[in-house]
Design a protein around this motif. Structure first.
Motif, PDB file in Angstrom:
ATOM      1  N   PRO A   1       0.815  -1.227   0.000  1.00 10.67           N
ATOM      2  CA  PRO A   1       0.000   0.000   0.000  1.00 10.67           C
ATOM      3  C   PRO A   1       0.841   1.266   0.000  1.00 10.67           C
ATOM      4  CG  PRO A   1       0.040  -0.944   2.197  1.00 10.67           C
ATOM      5  CD  PRO A   1       0.805  -1.893   1.319  1.00 10.67           C
ATOM      6  N   VAL A   2       1.614   1.443  -1.048  1.00  7.13           N
ATOM      7  CA  VAL A   2       2.519   2.591  -1.147  1.00  7.13           C
ATOM      8  C   VAL A   2       2.336   3.268  -2.502  1.00  7.13           C
ATOM      9  CG1 VAL A   2       4.910   3.386  -1.141  1.00  7.13           C
ATOM     10  CG2 VAL A   2       4.224   1.504   0.354  1.00  7.13           C
ATOM     11  N   GLY A   3       2.083   4.566  -2.484  1.00  8.61           N
ATOM     12  CA  GLY A   3       2.130   5.409  -3.663  1.00  8.61           C
ATOM     13  C   GLY A   3       1.395   4.878  -4.871  1.00  8.61           C
ATOM     14  N   GLN A   4       2.138   4.678  -5.964  1.00  9.85           N
ATOM     15  CA  GLN A   4       1.549   4.341  -7.243  1.00  9.85           C
ATOM     16  C   GLN A   4       1.560   2.846  -7.537  1.00  9.85           C
ATOM     17  OE1 GLN A   4       3.175   6.919 -10.293  1.00  9.85           O
ATOM     18  NE2 GLN A   4       2.967   8.723  -9.006  1.00  9.85           N
ATOM     19  N   LEU A   5       1.863   2.024  -6.541  1.00  8.64           N
ATOM     20  CA  LEU A   5       1.634   0.595  -6.679  1.00  8.64           C
ATOM     21  C   LEU A   5       0.136   0.323  -6.597  1.00  8.64           C
ATOM     22  CD1 LEU A   5       4.489  -0.804  -4.401  1.00  8.64           C
ATOM     23  CD2 LEU A   5       4.418  -0.849  -6.897  1.00  8.64           C
ATOM     24  N   ASP A   6      -0.268  -0.864  -7.041  1.00  8.86           N
ATOM     25  CA  ASP A   6      -1.690  -1.187  -7.015  1.00  8.86           C
ATOM     26  C   ASP A   6      -2.264  -1.063  -5.604  1.00  8.86           C
ATOM     27  OD1 ASP A   6      -1.620  -1.710  -9.720  1.00  8.86           O
ATOM     28  OD2 ASP A   6      -1.230  -3.850  -9.466  1.00  8.86           O
ATOM     29  N   GLY A   7      -1.514  -1.530  -4.605  1.00  2.92           N
ATOM     30  CA  GLY A   7      -1.973  -1.405  -3.224  1.00  2.92           C
ATOM     31  C   GLY A   7      -2.094   0.041  -2.791  1.00  2.92           C
TER      32      GLY A   7
ATOM     33  N   ILE B   1      11.535   3.002  -1.305  1.00  4.28           N
ATOM     34  CA  ILE B   1      12.120   4.310  -1.017  1.00  4.28           C
ATOM     35  C   ILE B   1      11.996   5.230  -2.228  1.00  4.28           C
ATOM     36  CG2 ILE B   1      14.325   5.503  -0.645  1.00  4.28           C
ATOM     37  CD1 ILE B   1      15.072   3.273   1.279  1.00  4.28           C
ATOM     38  N   PHE B   2      12.197   4.669  -3.417  1.00  5.49           N
ATOM     39  CA  PHE B   2      12.114   5.486  -4.631  1.00  5.49           C
ATOM     40  C   PHE B   2      10.682   5.658  -5.133  1.00  5.49           C
ATOM     41  CE2 PHE B   2      16.564   3.919  -5.147  1.00  5.49           C
ATOM     42  CZ  PHE B   2      17.163   5.161  -5.049  1.00  5.49           C
TER      43      PHE B   2
ATOM     44  N   GLY C   1       1.191   4.614   3.553  1.00  5.54           N
ATOM     45  CA  GLY C   1       2.371   4.376   2.709  1.00  5.54           C
ATOM     46  C   GLY C   1       3.669   4.566   3.462  1.00  5.54           C
ATOM     47  N   GLN C   2       3.750   5.621   4.283  1.00  4.99           N
ATOM     48  CA  GLN C   2       4.966   5.872   5.050  1.00  4.99           C
ATOM     49  C   GLN C   2       5.202   4.783   6.091  1.00  4.99           C
ATOM     50  OE1 GLN C   2       6.994   7.806   3.912  1.00  4.99           O
ATOM     51  NE2 GLN C   2       6.467   9.959   3.837  1.00  4.99           N
TER      52      GLN C   2
END
Length: 502
Positions: free
Chosen positions: A406-412, A454-455, A429-430
């Motif tokens: 569940p981070v950023g622009q990933l599907d989660g 991280i990126f 996400g953090q």
């Protein structure tokens, strides 16, 4: 060696991203910004290269670079930050130019007022804009003009799912397709409307060259190249040596079970994204594969979405469709491959990428599926020598887990954005990033995951209607997807291991 190559590729991508986005706003050398951002993974990778037999890194080497790197990165940007230039407006009408020529000299305060960027709408349009907000739907209190948007602030008087279509319909009657109507929330949870110039309007499309979205020729070439590279890697996984391929090229066919299985998993994953995007009339490219002649034979596949999501429902459906589609192919492929796999003695050094002797206990879900497929042949202190098809299914599990992060622009990341809103998704996400870094301390194979996250940008693009919440069914499906992520990453508990005799 493969991890080093992957690290170099990630480094190159990060350099290009910094050069493209940050290089425009600061005079600080790009290589220095890259070095500041990359210092944690560089230190971690260097430590593991010097100490290959140790799985735990000293905590000081984890947290000190992680804390100092973003501070140094932001400081380097700020010391070289380029001040914004005052732009002169060229949108004045001929009548306005004539009045300027005839008007007498003005005071300094009047000149400053004249030099302000003009409003994107005139007084008559502003009155019509105010009339687009019925009092019983959205009580408009003020209008703010920003360089790239018109913000309409007020109080929501009805349900968001009723307010947005009504206001959007009223605005389109006045401005047609001139603006995109965005419905978002402030950090305090107050809904507001924003009007931004529509790059997809009819007038904008007349001025810009038409972009060809679907390139079937390119998609087909990349697919064929990926089949070739994955088949070569699959042959190597099957035990075929390069020298044997030179004398008997037909041995490459032994790599087809791995190749076709992996292509099916990745292809259905991206095709599921694509079909749901088409269903919601979102502009998107065809799925494109990324072939590489080493490691797994591919870096996966992707689609590129070219228009905003209409609402959080579309964000959720498009996001979850990929992992579900890929997972539904992964399970039968994995069971089929495990049925032809061998049980081997447990190695001394456990590695998640040791396909010749893989410890099934690293994952709760993988252990259960392995026990079902191999039955009584798989007992405690035994590893699995994976069949090439099982390797593809195993990689499919890893890809599913990585995409569900569940981070950023990933599907989660898209899913939690749709489920909880942008603010809460940013916090989730953090927290996920920190947890994966802590997991990498215990299990070194997750170091690459930590570097990827991280990126990964933490923020996600808002939907046009980013306020209306999901229904209970989608919330439940999202929670099931997160539970699936946990079952893949969670090691087999000792109690369950005893019960399964593993």
């Amino acid at each position: 060696m493969e991890l080093i190559i992957l690290f170099l590729l990630l480094s190159t991508i990060s350099y290009m991203v910094i050069k493209r986005n940050i290089g425009k706003i600061t005079t600080t050398p790009i290589w220095l910004l890259w070095l500041a951002l990359m210092s944690p993974p560089l230190i971690w990778a260097g430590w593991y290269m010097i100490n290959p037999n140790q799985n735990s890194m000293p905590p000081i080497l984890i947290f000190i670079p992680l804390l100092l790197s973003p501070l140094l990165y932001i400081w380097l940007i700020e010391i070289g930050k380029i001040p914004p230039k005052k732009e002169e407006s060229d949108h004045q009408s001929p009548s306005t130019m004539e009045n300027l020529e005839k008007s007498p000299p003005e005071s300094e305060s009047e000149n400053k007022e004249k030099n302000k960027p003009p409003h994107p709408i005139n007084a008559q349009e502003e009155k019509a804009l105010r009339d687009c907000f019925p009092w019983g739907v959205y009580y408009l209190q003020k209008i703010d003009y920003l360089p790239q948007a018109i913000l309409c602030m007020g109080k929501l008087m009805t349900a968001p799912e009723k307010a947005y279509p009504m206001v959007k319909n009223n605005l389109e009657k006045v401005f047609e397709d001139r603006f995109l109507v965005i419905f978002q929330e402030t950090l305090q949870g107050q809904p507001f409307f924003a009007l931004v110039p529509n790059p997809y309007s009819n007038k904008a499309q007349e001025k810009l060259p038409q972009e060809k979205l679907t390139r079937p020729g390119m998609a087909l070439v990349l697919l064929l190249l990926t089949i070739l590279t994955t088949t070569i890697i699959g042959a190597e996984i099957s035990g075929v040596q390069v020298s044997e391929l030179e004398t008997n090229p037909f041995l490459i066919l032994q790599g087809l079970p791995y190749s076709l299985s992996l292509i099916a998993i990745l292809g259905i994953h991206e095709l599921s994204h694509y079909l749901f995007a088409v269903y919601y009339q979102i502009r998107t490219t065809l799925p494109y594969f990324i072939p590489i002649p080493f490691f797994l034979g591919t870096f996966g596949a992707f689609i590129s979405i070219k228009s905003p999501m209409p609402n959080r429902k579309a964000v959720f459906d498009v996001a979850i469709a990929g992992p579900i589609g890929g997972f539904l192919v992964t399970i039968p492929v994995l069971v089929w491959g495990l049925a032809y796999s061998k049980v081997v003695p447990m190695p001394e050094q456990i590695n998640m990428l040791n396909f010749e002797a893989l410890d099934p206990r690293f994952s709760l879900l993988f252990a259960i599926i392995s026990k079902i497929a191999l039955g009584s042949k798989l007992v405690a202190d035994q590893a699995i020598g994976l069949h090439p098809a099982a390797v593809a299914g195993y990689i499919g599990l890893i890809i599913t887990a990585l995409n569900l992060m569940p981070v950023g622009q990933l599907d989660g990341g898209h899913m939690v954005h749709a489920m909880f809103g942008q603010g809460k998704a940013l916090i989730i996400g953090q927290i996920t990033r920190i947890l994966v870094i802590m997991l990498a301390l215990v299990r070194g194979e997750f170091l690459l995951w930590a570097i990827i996250l991280i990126f990964m940008p933490v923020t996600d693009q808002p939907a046009l209607n980013d306020v209306t919440e999901l229904d209970n069914v989608r919330d439940f499906l999202g929670l099931l997807a997160l539970i699936l992520l946990i079952t893949i990453l969670l090691p087999l508990p000792p109690t369950v291991a005893q019960w399964l005799n593993l």
